[in-house]
Design a protein around this motif. Structure first.
Motif, mmCIF file in Angstrom:
data_model
loop_
_atom_site.group_PDB
_atom_site.id
_atom_site.type_symbol
_atom_site.label_atom_id
_atom_site.label_comp_id
_atom_site.label_asym_id
_atom_site.label_seq_id
_atom_site.Cartn_x
_atom_site.Cartn_y
_atom_site.Cartn_z
ATOM 1 N N PHE A 25 0.848 -1.201 0.000
ATOM 2 C CA PHE A 25 0.000 0.000 0.000
ATOM 3 C C PHE A 25 0.879 1.245 0.000
ATOM 4 N N ALA A 26 1.838 1.277 0.934
ATOM 5 C CA ALA A 26 2.689 2.462 1.075
ATOM 6 C C ALA A 26 3.501 2.713 -0.193
ATOM 7 N N GLY A 27 3.951 1.640 -0.816
ATOM 8 C CA GLY A 27 4.795 1.756 -1.999
ATOM 9 C C GLY A 27 4.027 1.837 -3.304
ATOM 10 N N GLU A 28 2.705 1.970 -3.226
ATOM 11 C CA GLU A 28 1.857 2.138 -4.408
ATOM 12 C C GLU A 28 2.123 1.070 -5.475
ATOM 13 N N GLY A 29 2.291 -0.171 -4.993
ATOM 14 C CA GLY A 29 2.475 -1.291 -5.914
ATOM 15 C C GLY A 29 3.913 -1.583 -6.293
ATOM 16 N N LEU A 30 4.846 -0.706 -5.946
ATOM 17 C CA LEU A 30 6.252 -0.950 -6.284
ATOM 18 C C LEU A 30 6.783 -2.208 -5.594
ATOM 19 N N PRO A 31 6.493 -2.446 -4.296
ATOM 20 C CA PRO A 31 6.985 -3.696 -3.705
ATOM 21 C C PRO A 31 6.505 -4.945 -4.448
ATOM 22 N N LEU A 32 5.219 -5.014 -4.783
ATOM 23 C CA LEU A 32 4.714 -6.186 -5.499
ATOM 24 C C LEU A 32 5.378 -6.310 -6.867
ATOM 25 N N TYR A 33 5.620 -5.198 -7.521
ATOM 26 C CA TYR A 33 6.341 -5.209 -8.801
ATOM 27 C C TYR A 33 7.723 -5.847 -8.616
ATOM 28 N N LEU A 34 8.427 -5.444 -7.551
ATOM 29 C CA LEU A 34 9.773 -5.978 -7.303
ATOM 30 C C LEU A 34 9.718 -7.445 -6.887
ATOM 31 N N TRP A 35 8.724 -7.811 -6.053
ATOM 32 C CA TRP A 35 8.613 -9.214 -5.637
ATOM 33 C C TRP A 35 8.288 -10.097 -6.829
ATOM 34 N N THR A 36 7.530 -9.593 -7.787
ATOM 35 C CA THR A 36 7.216 -10.354 -9.000
ATOM 36 C C THR A 36 8.496 -10.643 -9.775
ATOM 37 N N ALA A 109 20.669 12.155 3.979
ATOM 38 C CA ALA A 109 20.120 12.179 5.340
ATOM 39 C C ALA A 109 20.897 11.249 6.267
ATOM 40 N N PRO A 110 22.234 11.278 6.242
ATOM 41 C CA PRO A 110 22.999 10.338 7.069
ATOM 42 C C PRO A 110 22.745 10.561 8.552
ATOM 43 N N GLY A 111 22.693 9.450 9.272
ATOM 44 C CA GLY A 111 22.548 9.525 10.719
ATOM 45 C C GLY A 111 21.162 9.891 11.208
ATOM 46 N N THR A 112 20.184 9.958 10.305
ATOM 47 C CA THR A 112 18.809 10.241 10.732
ATOM 48 C C THR A 112 18.083 8.932 11.009
ATOM 49 N N TRP A 113 16.932 9.053 11.660
ATOM 50 C CA TRP A 113 16.055 7.892 11.839
ATOM 51 C C TRP A 113 15.098 7.909 10.661
ATOM 52 N N TYR A 114 15.142 6.856 9.849
ATOM 53 C CA TYR A 114 14.461 6.813 8.557
ATOM 54 C C TYR A 114 13.115 6.104 8.664
ATOM 55 N N VAL A 115 12.068 6.806 8.282
ATOM 56 C CA VAL A 115 10.738 6.213 8.199
ATOM 57 C C VAL A 115 10.632 5.548 6.825
ATOM 58 N N ASN A 116 10.839 4.248 6.792
ATOM 59 C CA ASN A 116 10.817 3.529 5.521
ATOM 60 C C ASN A 116 9.391 3.299 5.041
ATOM 61 N N VAL A 117 8.499 2.959 5.970
ATOM 62 C CA VAL A 117 7.101 2.667 5.621
ATOM 63 C C VAL A 117 6.195 3.208 6.721
ATOM 64 N N LEU A 118 5.135 3.871 6.297
ATOM 65 C CA LEU A 118 4.055 4.270 7.192
ATOM 66 C C LEU A 118 2.775 4.024 6.408
ATOM 67 N N ALA A 119 1.957 3.089 6.873
ATOM 68 C CA ALA A 119 0.777 2.710 6.082
ATOM 69 C C ALA A 119 -0.339 2.208 6.972
ATOM 70 N N SER A 120 -1.572 2.463 6.527
ATOM 71 C CA SER A 120 -2.772 1.932 7.166
ATOM 72 C C SER A 120 -3.596 1.194 6.122
ATOM 73 N N TYR A 121 -4.340 0.197 6.562
ATOM 74 C CA TYR A 121 -5.336 -0.380 5.677
ATOM 75 C C TYR A 121 -6.385 0.694 5.386
ATOM 76 N N PRO A 122 -6.960 0.679 4.175
ATOM 77 C CA PRO A 122 -7.907 1.745 3.797
ATOM 78 C C PRO A 122 -9.023 1.985 4.815
ATOM 79 N N GLN A 123 -9.573 0.924 5.394
ATOM 80 C CA GLN A 123 -10.693 1.098 6.326
ATOM 81 C C GLN A 123 -10.272 1.730 7.651
ATOM 82 N N TRP A 124 -8.945 1.804 7.910
ATOM 83 C CA TRP A 124 -8.464 2.369 9.171
ATOM 84 C C TRP A 124 -7.815 3.728 8.984
ATOM 85 N N ARG A 125 -7.956 4.322 7.820
ATOM 86 C CA ARG A 125 -7.344 5.636 7.593
ATOM 87 C C ARG A 125 -8.155 6.740 8.260
#
Length: 197
Positions: A25-36, A109-125
């Motif tokens: 969800f967070a990656g707008e389909g890019l993760p599934l594209y890469l996993w494929t 952004a070296p040395g920062t705390w990186y938010v890689n993913v932040l996502a909710s299921y649509p019904q919980w937004r």
């Protein structure tokens, strides 16, 4: 109703399937594209995602994730971790072209705390889970001794995410054009947002 911050817990390996869905969800389909592309023979790409979420190491691992549970179900997630203080070398002969602009932005952004993913299921937004998880991320950063602030990369076609981060004090730091290959996305650029300590 319990306040969102009281529902946050560390992810477990049993959350791998939900994490894979939320990351996509967070990656707008890019993760599934890469996993494929990573799947072997007739392997289900989702099983690749679940296996990656269930790893003990690596950036996309349940060990780097926090979950918001609502009514006993996974509603949202955060995946984050400290970035190295030293920028990662980019060997464009080895690194897939899609990842080069993302790595270029992370290196700013070296040395920062990186938010890689932040996502909710649509019904919980729109229930405050994103805000609660970002506040949780800041507490994790402090606990980890991070003093260089927070960072996140968003797609330029995701104004809702950008509004959330900006409301939390993040500001645009840099932009790089996307390399999409055959990934179908309405975006054209990646945007690095940072929040100073």
């Amino acid at each position: 109703m319990t306040a969102p911050s009281q529902l946050i817990r560390p992810a477990t390996i049993q959350d791998a399937a939900a994490l894979a869905e939320l990351v996509n969800f967070a990656g707008e389909g890019l993760p599934l594209y890469l996993w494929t592309k990573m799947a072997k023979d007739n392997e289900d790409p989702w099983s690749v995602g679940r296996a990656r979420a269930g790893r003990e190491e690596g950036s996309f691992s349940y060990r780097n994730a926090a979950i918001v549970e609502n009514d006993g179900r996974v509603a949202a997630c955060l995946i984050g971790y400290p970035l190295s203080k030293e920028p990662e070398a980019i060997d464009e002969a080895i690194m897939p072209p899609m990842f080069v602009p993302l790595q270029q932005l992370e290196n700013l952004a070296p040395g920062t705390w990186y938010v890689n993913v932040l996502a909710s299921y649509p019904q919980w937004r729109k229930m405050g889970f994103g805000t609660a998880l970002l506040q949780h991320a800041e507490r994790l950063a402090i606990a980890a001794g991070i003093r260089n602030g927070m960072s996140v990369i968003v797609a330029d076609n995701n104004p809702a995410a950008r509004r959330l981060y900006e409301r939390m004090g993040y500001r645009e730091a840099a932009v790089r054009p996307m390399v999409k290959e055959t990934w179908d996305s309405a975006g054209s650029a990646w945007v690095l947002l940072m929040k100073t300590s």
